[in-house]
Design a protein around this motif. Structure first.
Motif, PDB file in Angstrom:
ATOM      1  N   ARG A   1       0.953  -1.355   0.038  1.00 61.58           N
ATOM      2  CA  ARG A   1      -0.158   0.113   0.243  1.00 61.58           C
ATOM      3  C   ARG A   1       0.858   1.296   0.114  1.00 61.58           C
ATOM      4  N   ASN A   2       0.816   2.089  -0.688  1.00 64.87           N
ATOM      5  CA  ASN A   2       1.300   3.500  -0.858  1.00 64.87           C
ATOM      6  C   ASN A   2       0.696   4.551  -1.029  1.00 64.87           C
ATOM      7  N   ASP A   3       0.801   5.852  -0.295  1.00 65.38           N
ATOM      8  CA  ASP A   3      -0.202   6.863  -0.531  1.00 65.38           C
ATOM      9  C   ASP A   3       0.705   7.867  -1.248  1.00 65.38           C
ATOM     10  N   ASN A   4       0.406   9.212  -1.564  1.00 67.68           N
ATOM     11  CA  ASN A   4       0.673  10.303  -2.155  1.00 67.68           C
ATOM     12  C   ASN A   4       1.906  10.686  -1.879  1.00 67.68           C
ATOM     13  N   ASN A   5       2.509  10.215  -0.843  1.00 67.34           N
ATOM     14  CA  ASN A   5       3.949  10.806  -0.253  1.00 67.34           C
ATOM     15  C   ASN A   5       5.165   9.865  -1.323  1.00 67.34           C
ATOM     16  N   PHE A   6       4.718   8.754  -1.615  1.00 67.33           N
ATOM     17  CA  PHE A   6       5.554   8.134  -2.448  1.00 67.33           C
ATOM     18  C   PHE A   6       5.835   8.664  -3.719  1.00 67.33           C
ATOM     19  N   GLN A   7       7.184   9.075  -3.999  1.00 63.59           N
ATOM     20  CA  GLN A   7       7.666   9.859  -4.915  1.00 63.59           C
ATOM     21  C   GLN A   7       8.347   9.283  -6.174  1.00 63.59           C
ATOM     22  N   TYR A   8       8.065   7.982  -6.461  1.00 61.89           N
ATOM     23  CA  TYR A   8       8.497   7.386  -7.417  1.00 61.89           C
ATOM     24  C   TYR A   8       7.650   6.592  -8.396  1.00 61.89           C
ATOM     25  N   SER A   9       8.103   6.502  -9.610  1.00 60.46           N
ATOM     26  CA  SER A   9       7.010   5.637 -10.521  1.00 60.46           C
ATOM     27  C   SER A   9       7.328   3.953 -10.448  1.00 60.46           C
ATOM     28  N   ASN A  10       8.326   3.781  -9.861  1.00 62.56           N
ATOM     29  CA  ASN A  10       8.803   1.985  -9.612  1.00 62.56           C
ATOM     30  C   ASN A  10       9.191   1.978  -8.266  1.00 62.56           C
ATOM     31  N   LEU A  11       9.404   0.686  -8.081  1.00 60.51           N
ATOM     32  CA  LEU A  11       9.937   0.145  -6.910  1.00 60.51           C
ATOM     33  C   LEU A  11      10.809  -0.809  -6.831  1.00 60.51           C
ATOM     34  N   PHE A  12      12.132  -0.703  -6.293  1.00 65.62           N
ATOM     35  CA  PHE A  12      12.941  -2.122  -6.382  1.00 65.62           C
ATOM     36  C   PHE A  12      12.992  -2.734  -4.924  1.00 65.62           C
ATOM     37  N   LEU A  13      12.657  -4.079  -4.883  1.00 61.41           N
ATOM     38  CA  LEU A  13      12.681  -4.733  -3.752  1.00 61.41           C
ATOM     39  C   LEU A  13      13.597  -5.827  -3.831  1.00 61.41           C
ATOM     40  N   ILE A  14      14.320  -6.348  -2.580  1.00 57.41           N
ATOM     41  CA  ILE A  14      14.897  -7.595  -2.526  1.00 57.41           C
ATOM     42  C   ILE A  14      14.189  -8.691  -1.649  1.00 57.41           C
ATOM     43  N   THR A  15      14.069  -9.684  -2.027  1.00 53.88           N
ATOM     44  CA  THR A  15      13.348 -10.688  -1.330  1.00 53.88           C
ATOM     45  C   THR A  15      14.444 -11.956  -1.042  1.00 53.88           C
ATOM     46  N   GLU A  16      13.838 -12.674   0.167  1.00 52.89           N
ATOM     47  CA  GLU A  16      14.840 -13.731   0.372  1.00 52.89           C
ATOM     48  C   GLU A  16      13.571 -14.929   0.988  1.00 52.89           C
ATOM     49  N   LEU A  17      13.583 -15.756   0.326  1.00 52.89           N
ATOM     50  CA  LEU A  17      12.783 -16.961   0.753  1.00 52.89           C
ATOM     51  C   LEU A  17      13.514 -18.042   1.271  1.00 52.89           C
ATOM     52  N   ASN A  18      13.348 -18.095   2.759  1.00 54.69           N
ATOM     53  CA  ASN A  18      14.129 -19.284   3.312  1.00 54.69           C
ATOM     54  C   ASN A  18      13.272 -20.550   3.319  1.00 54.69           C
ATOM     55  N   TYR A  19      13.593 -21.642   2.844  1.00 54.85           N
ATOM     56  CA  TYR A  19      13.092 -22.895   2.998  1.00 54.85           C
ATOM     57  C   TYR A  19      13.284 -23.635   4.384  1.00 54.85           C
ATOM     58  N   PRO A  20      12.485 -24.431   4.867  1.00 55.49           N
ATOM     59  CA  PRO A  20      12.527 -25.114   6.263  1.00 55.49           C
ATOM     60  C   PRO A  20      13.882 -25.963   6.171  1.00 55.49           C
ATOM     61  N   GLY A  21      14.367 -26.287   4.850  1.00 52.74           N
ATOM     62  CA  GLY A  21      15.463 -27.315   5.081  1.00 52.74           C
ATOM     63  C   GLY A  21      16.888 -26.703   4.643  1.00 52.74           C
ATOM     64  N   GLY A  22      17.082 -25.211   4.709  1.00 56.51           N
ATOM     65  CA  GLY A  22      18.116 -24.354   4.842  1.00 56.51           C
ATOM     66  C   GLY A  22      18.208 -23.663   3.450  1.00 56.51           C
ATOM     67  N   GLU A  23      17.526 -24.037   2.190  1.00 60.04           N
ATOM     68  CA  GLU A  23      17.732 -23.443   1.030  1.00 60.04           C
ATOM     69  C   GLU A  23      17.296 -21.932   1.230  1.00 60.04           C
ATOM     70  N   THR A  24      17.931 -21.070   0.403  1.00 60.49           N
ATOM     71  CA  THR A  24      17.416 -19.572   0.205  1.00 60.49           C
ATOM     72  C   THR A  24      17.495 -19.252  -1.154  1.00 60.49           C
ATOM     73  N   VAL A  25      16.446 -18.721  -1.363  1.00 59.13           N
ATOM     74  CA  VAL A  25      16.200 -18.318  -2.943  1.00 59.13           C
ATOM     75  C   VAL A  25      15.998 -16.582  -2.903  1.00 59.13           C
ATOM     76  N   SER A  26      16.940 -15.882  -3.389  1.00 62.50           N
ATOM     77  CA  SER A  26      16.919 -14.461  -3.334  1.00 62.50           C
ATOM     78  C   SER A  26      16.786 -13.844  -4.842  1.00 62.50           C
ATOM     79  N   ASP A  27      16.115 -12.665  -4.819  1.00 62.07           N
ATOM     80  CA  ASP A  27      15.526 -11.891  -5.908  1.00 62.07           C
ATOM     81  C   ASP A  27      15.650 -10.540  -5.804  1.00 62.07           C
ATOM     82  N   THR A  28      16.039  -9.955  -6.877  1.00 63.78           N
ATOM     83  CA  THR A  28      15.985  -8.570  -6.915  1.00 63.78           C
ATOM     84  C   THR A  28      14.914  -8.106  -7.788  1.00 63.78           C
ATOM     85  N   LEU A  29      13.713  -7.583  -7.327  1.00 64.69           N
ATOM     86  CA  LEU A  29      12.638  -7.400  -8.206  1.00 64.69           C
ATOM     87  C   LEU A  29      12.180  -5.695  -8.512  1.00 64.69           C
ATOM     88  N   GLU A  30      11.739  -5.339  -9.802  1.00 68.86           N
ATOM     89  CA  GLU A  30      11.274  -4.006  -9.948  1.00 68.86           C
ATOM     90  C   GLU A  30       9.961  -4.071 -10.231  1.00 68.86           C
TER      91      GLU A  30
END
Length: 165
Positions: free
Chosen positions: A64-93
């Motif tokens: 959720r964003n409001d009018n204070n957000f000043q950009y037309s895009n958003l970059f996120l870094i995600t990290e999904l950790n599996y119970p067995g110890g595997e990790t999957v990381s992504d950089t998303l736009e």
């Protein structure tokens, strides 16, 4: 008799439409950001378990964003950790606004909600606790250092829905 049949058909049609649009949400949670500011060092974390290992899922990031957000895009870094110890990381736009500046999210007033694709048709193969960590990776054009106080993102959420066949 004709009116009764028409009412029955109308009721049946509305019921079928509503029930066919129903999603099977397996997990949904939002975390509110303090005063609508996402600190660069703040990682939003979600933990979930008890997913059916034989099912396929679609995973969304809800913002959720409001009018204070000043950009037309958003970059996120995600990290999904599996119970067995595997990790999957992504950089998303994600695009957040049209070229004319109007928001892409849904909602009335100044707050818009964005349902963003994260993973499609995913299987969670292990039983146990999964952890999804999300942080922003926003930078201003021409600057090396990231934005330390990203204003205008009020809530970060995750939604996991069973894949419809």
């Amino acid at each position: 008799m004709h009116i009764r049949n028409l009412k029955y058909l109308l009721f049946s049609g509305v019921f079928a439409l509503v029930s066919s649009c129903e999603t099977q949400t397996a997990y949904s949670e939002y975390k509110q950001l303090y005063k609508g500011v996402w600190q660069a060092e703040d990682t939003v974390q979600f933990s979930f378990s008890d997913l059916d290992l034989s099912e396929r899922y679609d995973v969304y990031l809800n913002l959720r964003n409001d009018n204070n957000f000043q950009y037309s895009n958003l970059f996120l870094i995600t990290e999904l950790n599996y119970p067995g110890g595997e990790t999957v990381s992504d950089t998303l736009e994600y695009e957040m606004a049209l070229p004319d500046g109007s928001w892409l999210g849904k909602g009335f007033g100044s707050v818009k909600e964005n349902k963003l694709w994260y993973r499609e048709n995913i299987v969670f193969p292990d039983s146990g606790v999964y952890k999804l960590k999300i942080s922003h990776a926003m930078r201003q054009n021409g600057k090396v250092d990231g934005i330390s106080n990203l204003t205008g993102i009020t809530d970060v959420g995750v939604e996991i829905s069973k894949r419809t066949k």
